[in-house]
Design an enzyme around this catalytic site. Structure first.
Site, mmCIF file in Angstrom:
data_model
loop_
_atom_site.group_PDB
_atom_site.id
_atom_site.type_symbol
_atom_site.label_atom_id
_atom_site.label_comp_id
_atom_site.label_asym_id
_atom_site.label_seq_id
_atom_site.Cartn_x
_atom_site.Cartn_y
_atom_site.Cartn_z
ATOM 1 N N GLU A 113 0.856 -1.197 0.000
ATOM 2 C CA GLU A 113 0.000 0.000 0.000
ATOM 3 C C GLU A 113 0.884 1.236 0.000
ATOM 4 O O GLU A 113 1.954 1.226 0.605
ATOM 5 C CB GLU A 113 -0.828 0.093 1.293
ATOM 6 C CG GLU A 113 -1.794 -1.003 1.540
ATOM 7 C CD GLU A 113 -2.064 -1.142 3.047
ATOM 8 O OE1 GLU A 113 -2.224 -0.123 3.739
ATOM 9 O OE2 GLU A 113 -2.073 -2.285 3.511
ATOM 10 N N LYS A 115 2.290 4.620 1.351
ATOM 11 C CA LYS A 115 2.371 5.152 2.715
ATOM 12 C C LYS A 115 1.922 6.606 2.656
ATOM 13 O O LYS A 115 2.640 7.473 2.155
ATOM 14 C CB LYS A 115 3.809 5.050 3.229
ATOM 15 C CG LYS A 115 3.970 5.511 4.669
ATOM 16 C CD LYS A 115 5.348 5.144 5.194
ATOM 17 C CE LYS A 115 5.511 5.437 6.674
ATOM 18 N NZ LYS A 115 5.349 6.847 7.023
ATOM 19 N N ASP A 117 1.092 10.295 3.609
ATOM 20 C CA ASP A 117 1.792 11.221 4.485
ATOM 21 C C ASP A 117 0.769 12.141 5.154
ATOM 22 O O ASP A 117 0.498 13.234 4.674
ATOM 23 C CB ASP A 117 2.797 12.026 3.651
ATOM 24 C CG ASP A 117 3.817 12.711 4.523
ATOM 25 O OD1 ASP A 117 3.800 12.486 5.749
ATOM 26 O OD2 ASP A 117 4.638 13.472 3.977
ATOM 27 N N TYR A 225 -5.844 1.588 6.951
ATOM 28 C CA TYR A 225 -4.746 0.689 6.578
ATOM 29 C C TYR A 225 -4.559 -0.490 7.525
ATOM 30 O O TYR A 225 -3.756 -1.370 7.260
ATOM 31 C CB TYR A 225 -3.430 1.435 6.400
ATOM 32 C CG TYR A 225 -2.983 2.275 7.583
ATOM 33 C CD1 TYR A 225 -2.676 1.696 8.805
ATOM 34 C CD2 TYR A 225 -2.856 3.651 7.448
ATOM 35 C CE1 TYR A 225 -2.268 2.461 9.869
ATOM 36 C CE2 TYR A 225 -2.438 4.424 8.517
ATOM 37 C CZ TYR A 225 -2.145 3.831 9.733
ATOM 38 O OH TYR A 225 -1.748 4.588 10.785
ATOM 39 N N LYS A 313 11.038 3.845 1.702
ATOM 40 C CA LYS A 313 10.824 5.284 1.554
ATOM 41 C C LYS A 313 11.175 5.795 0.152
ATOM 42 O O LYS A 313 12.062 5.274 -0.506
ATOM 43 C CB LYS A 313 11.680 6.042 2.588
ATOM 44 C CG LYS A 313 11.370 5.711 4.040
ATOM 45 C CD LYS A 313 9.941 6.034 4.439
ATOM 46 C CE LYS A 313 9.716 7.497 4.719
ATOM 47 N NZ LYS A 313 10.054 7.936 6.038
ATOM 48 N N CYS A 410 9.274 48.446 -12.045
ATOM 49 C CA CYS A 410 9.310 47.162 -12.743
ATOM 50 C C CYS A 410 10.751 46.832 -13.137
ATOM 51 O O CYS A 410 11.414 47.646 -13.792
ATOM 52 C CB CYS A 410 8.424 47.221 -13.989
ATOM 53 S SG CYS A 410 8.611 45.736 -15.008
ATOM 54 N N CYS A 413 10.902 46.953 -17.217
ATOM 55 C CA CYS A 413 10.677 48.130 -18.058
ATOM 56 C C CYS A 413 10.761 49.434 -17.277
ATOM 57 O O CYS A 413 10.658 50.507 -17.858
ATOM 58 C CB CYS A 413 9.324 48.028 -18.758
ATOM 59 S SG CYS A 413 7.938 48.272 -17.639
ATOM 60 N N CYS A 428 3.372 45.430 -12.388
ATOM 61 C CA CYS A 428 3.958 46.474 -13.220
ATOM 62 C C CYS A 428 2.807 47.157 -13.949
ATOM 63 O O CYS A 428 1.934 46.483 -14.498
ATOM 64 C CB CYS A 428 4.911 45.831 -14.223
ATOM 65 S SG CYS A 428 5.207 46.840 -15.681
ATOM 66 N N CYS A 434 5.570 46.934 -21.520
ATOM 67 C CA CYS A 434 6.576 46.197 -20.742
ATOM 68 C C CYS A 434 6.896 44.918 -21.511
ATOM 69 O O CYS A 434 6.015 44.092 -21.757
ATOM 70 C CB CYS A 434 6.031 45.868 -19.362
ATOM 71 S SG CYS A 434 7.096 44.744 -18.441
HETATM 72 S S1 IVH Z 1 0.705 0.330 8.790
HETATM 73 C C1 IVH Z 1 1.821 -1.597 12.695
HETATM 74 N N1 IVH Z 1 0.082 1.335 6.458
HETATM 75 O O1 IVH Z 1 3.008 5.497 8.789
HETATM 76 C C2 IVH Z 1 1.688 -0.991 11.377
HETATM 77 N N2 IVH Z 1 0.963 2.791 8.112
HETATM 78 O O2 IVH Z 1 5.639 5.212 10.127
HETATM 79 C C3 IVH Z 1 1.049 0.307 11.439
HETATM 80 N N3 IVH Z 1 1.079 5.143 7.433
HETATM 81 O O3 IVH Z 1 1.923 5.762 12.087
HETATM 82 C C4 IVH Z 1 1.163 1.118 10.255
HETATM 83 N N4 IVH Z 1 0.261 4.854 5.410
HETATM 84 O O4 IVH Z 1 0.353 6.643 10.341
HETATM 85 C C5 IVH Z 1 0.583 1.586 7.687
HETATM 86 N N5 IVH Z 1 -0.564 2.102 4.367
HETATM 87 C C6 IVH Z 1 -0.069 2.342 5.588
HETATM 88 C C7 IVH Z 1 0.303 3.640 6.009
HETATM 89 C C8 IVH Z 1 0.823 3.820 7.285
HETATM 90 C C9 IVH Z 1 0.742 5.738 6.290
HETATM 91 C C10 IVH Z 1 1.667 5.836 8.605
HETATM 92 C C11 IVH Z 1 0.984 5.487 9.897
HETATM 93 C C12 IVH Z 1 2.075 5.120 10.870
HETATM 94 C C13 IVH Z 1 3.298 5.590 10.166
HETATM 95 C C14 IVH Z 1 4.435 4.669 10.525
#
Ligand code: IVH
Length: 672
Positions: A113, A115, A117, A225, A313, A410, A413, A428, A434
């Site tokens: 999945e 991750k 942010d 998740y 990451k 400006c 010009c 401007c 210009c």
């Molecule tokens: S699983 C025990 N799945 O990442 C496993 N976390 O660095 C729990 N996060 O605090 C996390 N997308 O807030 C999981 N698809 C995803 C995620 C995810 C974002 C965040 C989550 C967690 C942090 C961990």
């Protein structure tokens, strides 16, 4: 016809859900806030008068309630853990090897999945009804943010379906989509309000409001998740478990996939990395989870992270570098934008050496000086931004610290600069005299979605304006091949090619022409709406502000800009010159709908392989289809490429047909 309170309540709920979806999911409000508020008050009144009609699913449950004085603390029955990171394919392979050793296996299926942010949130459903929501906090205890989470549009207040465990703790991430975030910040900048550093901070700030009525206005979205405490049965694999949550109405990631073995995981990582810029949300990596729950249990945890999951990451979207200087650029509307010159830095997957500083208010807000270290953010297609200045006492001996001084005239010009009341932008006042403004106007006029003059690029436009061969956009059509061929870096062949594309551009369409004029706030969609409404250029130019405001998409501000454009003598004379130079377009007829797709309404979303979305829409319109930017019950078909998010979901919810690119291409070949 008299309607019963139950019918009225149902109608109000349906309307409010629709309006909220347009506001939050499509970012295209269909009614003013005041209409929404009035309908909501009416619903609340009826629900008070008829308690038997109460429903935990009612939109009235999402408006927020009176402010709290503080958040209560909530102890997590199971701690909310974090994840270990993998920064390379080797790190991931090591993780996989360790997991295989512990399980005594030679291959493992993972659930993959993105991750997200954002902000981690736990939501408890008791007997299927949302009972408690909490932040992660320190992992052991967080804050009770139930009132705020109830306002998030895509969080079900009650689960639907069969087999729902009586106690179910869903865990997931709350985010703000990038486009909604950019809009939030653009509005905040325009009205001198607080600007958020990034979507994650904006999501966190929105969830931390003691007044949930403020949270209710923020474009938050939840994606589940995992689960925490569950009293009841769930499927034995992570992906099946998430899909089951999805069946009950909990939003899950449409990008989730299983992968057999670490090589397939790596391919998934590469695939999503490629799509990263086009995704609707910020993501900072991929999470790989051992799919079988029994295996997860065998693997267990080390300190604060599970041994069955890892986050691989992506390159950071925010990094720090040094501000070397500031240039001031003049755009086609005269807006003077400070542009930061940076020590080149790798961010969001590319090397960045410039970033916008927006305007003088932004410079003040950042309290940034030349020579400071700054944090640069680049996410998606958005131009790189400076989000903060780092307090760095050391400095760099090679770059003298100095204040950023906004020019009083400006820089291109020398004309005076003006700042309209209530505007953050300094402009401007030189207009077309210009050269920087003229260059911007010509660039826009020649661009792909406007007159589409291939070969008339930025460098060439600079030369043509600097040599006074172009003093207005109409001059483009009077250029001589000999003049072009004598320019630097311009051979006979390219001059000839350019003459051909200029000749071709004479034949255009009214929507393109209106868009090409570069009237402030008149983008492609508005230009199309204007052409469709007025049918001729003359009718558009003669229209009063009042008439203009009657067009879809046109409010008082846009109407005013159109009037200012039409009333300007110089603009009228350039338009006369363009027509005299032979620019023309076929007559626009009212959308009587000719063509095999007449009467159908299409929405194109996601990333297409073979062409841009605009070109796909153009192809559809050529066959008589209407194209729209949001999915509604009027939509006939959605063409969805990878990365299609809320629009695909909406189409699914409404039962609108969805086709992918290859099906679409096959269909177009048949029809064209
Ligand atoms: S699983 C025990 N799945 O990442 C496993 N976390 O660095 C729990 N996060 O605090 C996390 N997308 O807030 C999981 N698809 C995803 C995620 C995810 C974002 C965040 C989550 C967690 C942090 C961990």
């Amino acid at each position: 016809m008299a309607t019963s309170p139950a019918e009225e309540v149902a109608a109000l709920r349906e309307k409010l859900v629709r309006w909220a979806s347009a506001y939050f999911e499509q970012d295209e409000p269909v009614v003013p806030d005041s209409d929404y508020d009035a309908a909501m008050q009416q619903l609340q009144r009826l629900e008070r008068e008829h308690p038997e009609l109460a429903d935990p699913d009612s939109p009235s449950q999402r408006v927020g309630s009176a402010p709290l004085s503080a958040f209560e603390s909530v102890v997590h029955r199971l701690p909310m853990l974090s994840l270990d990171n993998a920064f390379s394919a080797e790190d991931l392979a090591d993780f996989n090897r360790r997991a295989m050793d512990r399980l005594g296996r030679t291959d493992i299926t993972y659930c993959c999945e993105p991750k997200l942010d954002g902000v981690a949130v736990s939501i408890v459903y008791e007997q299927g009804v949302l009972a408690l929501a909490a932040t992660r906090g320190d992992g052991t205890s967080g804050e009770n943010i139930t009132a705020n989470v109830q306002t998030i549009q895509n969080v079900p207040l009650r689960l639907q379906g069969v087999g729902i465990p009586p106690y179910l703790e869903v865990r997931g991430e709350v985010v703000i989509p990038r486009d909604a975030f950019e809009r939030m910040n653009a509005n905040a900048r325009a009205s001198n309000d607080k600007v958020f550093v990034n979507p994650r901070n904006a999501a966190a700030g929105s969830l931390r409001q003691l007044d949930s009525r403020i949270t209710a206005r923020r474009p938050l979205q939840f994606t589940a998740y995992s689960v925490g405490v569950v009293e009841g049965d769930l499927p034995a694999c992570h992906d099946e478990m998430l899909k089951e949550l999805g069946q009950w109405g909990v939003p899950i990631s449409p990008y989730m996939k299983t992968a057999d073995g670490v090589d397939a995981c790596e391919r998934y990582y590469e695939d999503i990395a490629e799509q990263r810029d086009a995704l609707p949300f910020d993501i900072d990596g991929i999470v790989f989870k051992v799919n079988a729950i029994a295996d997860q249990e065998k693997l267990g945890f080390v300190s604060r992270a599970p041994r069955w999951a890892i986050a691989r990451k992506f390159p950071a979207q925010e990094v720090s570098t040094r501000l070397l200087g500031v240039d001031f650029q003049v755009g086609r509307t005269g807006a003077i934008t400070p542009v930061a010159r940076l020590e080149p830095v790798f961010v969001g997957g590319v090397t960045v050496s410039n970033a916008t500083l927006h305007n003088s208010d932004e410079i003040e807000r950042l309290a940034v000086r030349i020579g400071d270290r700054v944090v640069v953010r680049r996410a998606g297609d958005v131009i790189p931004q400076i989000v903060s200045a780092v307090a760095d006492e050391q400095g760099d001996a090679n770059v003298a610290r100095q204040d950023i001084v906004f020019p009083q005239a400006c820089p291109e010009c020398g004309s005076m600069v003006v700042r309209e009341e209530g505007e953050a932008v300094v402009r401007c006042a030189g207009g077309m005299s210009c050269s920087a403004q003229l260059k911007g106007v010509v660039r826009h006029f020649a661009s792909r979605k406007a007159m589409d003059i291939e070969g008339l690029g930025d460098k060439l436009i600079d030369q043509l304006v600097d040599d006074a061969l172009i003093t207005s956009v109409a001059d483009i059509f009077n250029l001589k091949e000999t003049q072009l061929a004598s320019l630097e870096r311009m051979g006979d062949k390219s001059a000839g090619n350019l003459m051909v594309s200029i000749a071709r551009a004479r034949e255009t369409t009214l929507p393109r022409f209106i868009y090409a004029l570069g009237i402030r706030e008149v983008g492609e969609a508005t230009a199309r709406a204007l052409a469709q409404h007025f049918l001729t250029l003359e009718a558009l130019l003669d229209a009063s502000a009042e008439v203009l405001e009657g067009v879809d998409d046109v409010g008082p501000v846009v109407a005013r800009y159109i009037r200012l454009f039409s009333e300007d003598e110089r603009n009228r004379s350039v338009l006369d010159d363009l027509l005299a130079a032979g620019v023309h377009w076929p007559a626009v007829t009212e959308a009587t709908g000719d063509g095999p797709l007449a009467g159908t309404v299409w929405v194109v979303t996601g990333k297409l392989e073979s062409m841009g979305r605009d070109d796909a829409e153009q192809r559809l319109r050529t066959l008589g289809a209407k194209t729209a930017s949001s999915v509604s019950s009027k939509t006939s078909t959605v063409l969805a490429g990878p990365g299609a998010g809320s629009k695909r979901k909406k189409a699914e919810d409404l039962g609108v047909a969805i086709i992918d690119e290859s099906q679409w291409l096959a269909m177009m070949e048949e029809l064209e």
